[in-house]
Design a protein around this motif. Structure first.
Motif, short mmCIF file in Angstrom:
data_model
loop_
_atom_site.label_atom_id
_atom_site.label_comp_id
_atom_site.label_asym_id
_atom_site.label_seq_id
_atom_site.Cartn_x
_atom_site.Cartn_y
_atom_site.Cartn_z
N GLN A 166 1.16 -1.01 0.16
CA GLN A 166 -0.06 -0.08 0.19
C GLN A 166 0.98 1.35 0.35
N CYS A 167 -0.19 2.66 -0.36
CA CYS A 167 1.09 3.67 0.16
C CYS A 167 1.17 4.42 1.50
N LEU A 168 1.65 5.19 1.35
CA LEU A 168 1.66 5.72 2.73
C LEU A 168 0.54 5.65 3.76
N CYS A 169 -0.10 6.13 2.67
CA CYS A 169 -1.74 7.00 3.99
C CYS A 169 -2.81 6.03 3.65
N GLY A 170 -2.85 4.84 2.39
CA GLY A 170 -4.01 3.63 2.82
C GLY A 170 -4.11 4.05 1.86
N ASN A 171 -4.74 5.18 0.77
CA ASN A 171 -5.50 4.94 0.12
C ASN A 171 -5.45 3.90 -1.40
N VAL A 172 -3.73 3.73 -1.72
CA VAL A 172 -4.27 3.20 -2.15
C VAL A 172 -3.44 1.25 -2.09
N PHE B 170 1.21 6.84 -9.13
CA PHE B 170 1.55 7.23 -7.30
C PHE B 170 0.35 8.35 -6.72
N CYS B 171 0.24 7.84 -5.54
CA CYS B 171 -1.24 7.85 -4.96
C CYS B 171 -1.15 9.53 -5.00
N PRO B 172 -2.33 10.30 -5.52
CA PRO B 172 -2.27 11.53 -5.08
C PRO B 172 -2.70 12.14 -4.00
N ASP B 173 -2.81 11.19 -3.02
CA ASP B 173 -2.94 11.72 -1.18
C ASP B 173 -2.06 12.03 -1.15
N CYS B 174 -1.09 10.76 -1.08
CA CYS B 174 0.34 10.86 0.11
C CYS B 174 1.14 11.26 -0.87
N GLY B 175 1.15 11.16 -2.09
CA GLY B 175 2.58 11.20 -3.78
C GLY B 175 3.23 10.11 -3.47
ZN LIG Z 1 -1.39 7.22 -0.28
#
Ligand SMILES: [Zn+2]
Ligand SMILES: [Zn+2]
Length: 137
Positions: A7-13, A74-79
């Motif tokens: 997952q990405c850093l924020c978890g949205n992806v 890339f994740c648009p929320d946490c990059g």
């Molecule tokens: Zn993210």
């Protein structure tokens, strides 16, 4: 075959890799250095149809040092850098390996774009080193 998640850093992806990776490599190209904000990126090549992705990604249409098109996702929320897709090679996808939940299994077998490696990075003699792309890569 082990299912691997990440997952990405924020978890949205998040994603699940449902096949064994084709190869794990370390990329020292300048674009990876800039995108990762680091000295290199660790990348896992996998069959595109073996990766299930949840969440919205944003795409930066890059041109790799090789001249090939490379879509950096890339994740648009946490990059967080998550995937790179090669439009010329749609059957494989590159996963940014730092995003895996478990990383102890990663065994990079090749270092590519060593010509632009940062001078303090020591690369083991036990792995293949290429000044640019790996042959056929
Ligand atoms: Zn993210
Ligand atoms: Zn690179």
């Amino acid at each position: 075959m082990t299912e691997r998640t990440g997952q990405c850093l924020c978890g949205n992806v998040s994603y699940t890799l449902k096949a064994d990776p084709i190869v794990t490599a370390v990329c020292h190209c300048k674009h990876c250095q800039r995108q990762a904000g680091s000295a290199f990126s660790v990348v896992v090549l996998a069959p595109t149809n073996s990766v299930e992705i949840k969440g919205e990604l944003k795409t930066y249409h890059d041109t790799a040092d090789s001249g090939a098109a490379l879509d950096r996702k890339f994740c648009p929320d946490c990059g967080s850098a998550m995937f790179s897709a090669q439009p010329d090679k749609a059957d494989t996808i590159i996963i940014k390996a730092g995003s895996f939940d478990e990383t102890d299994w990663l065994k990079p077998v090749a270092h590519v774009w060593c010509a632009s490696a940062q001078p303090w990075v020591e690369i083991s003699d036990k792995v293949a080193k290429f000044p640019g792309n790996a042959p056929g890569g």
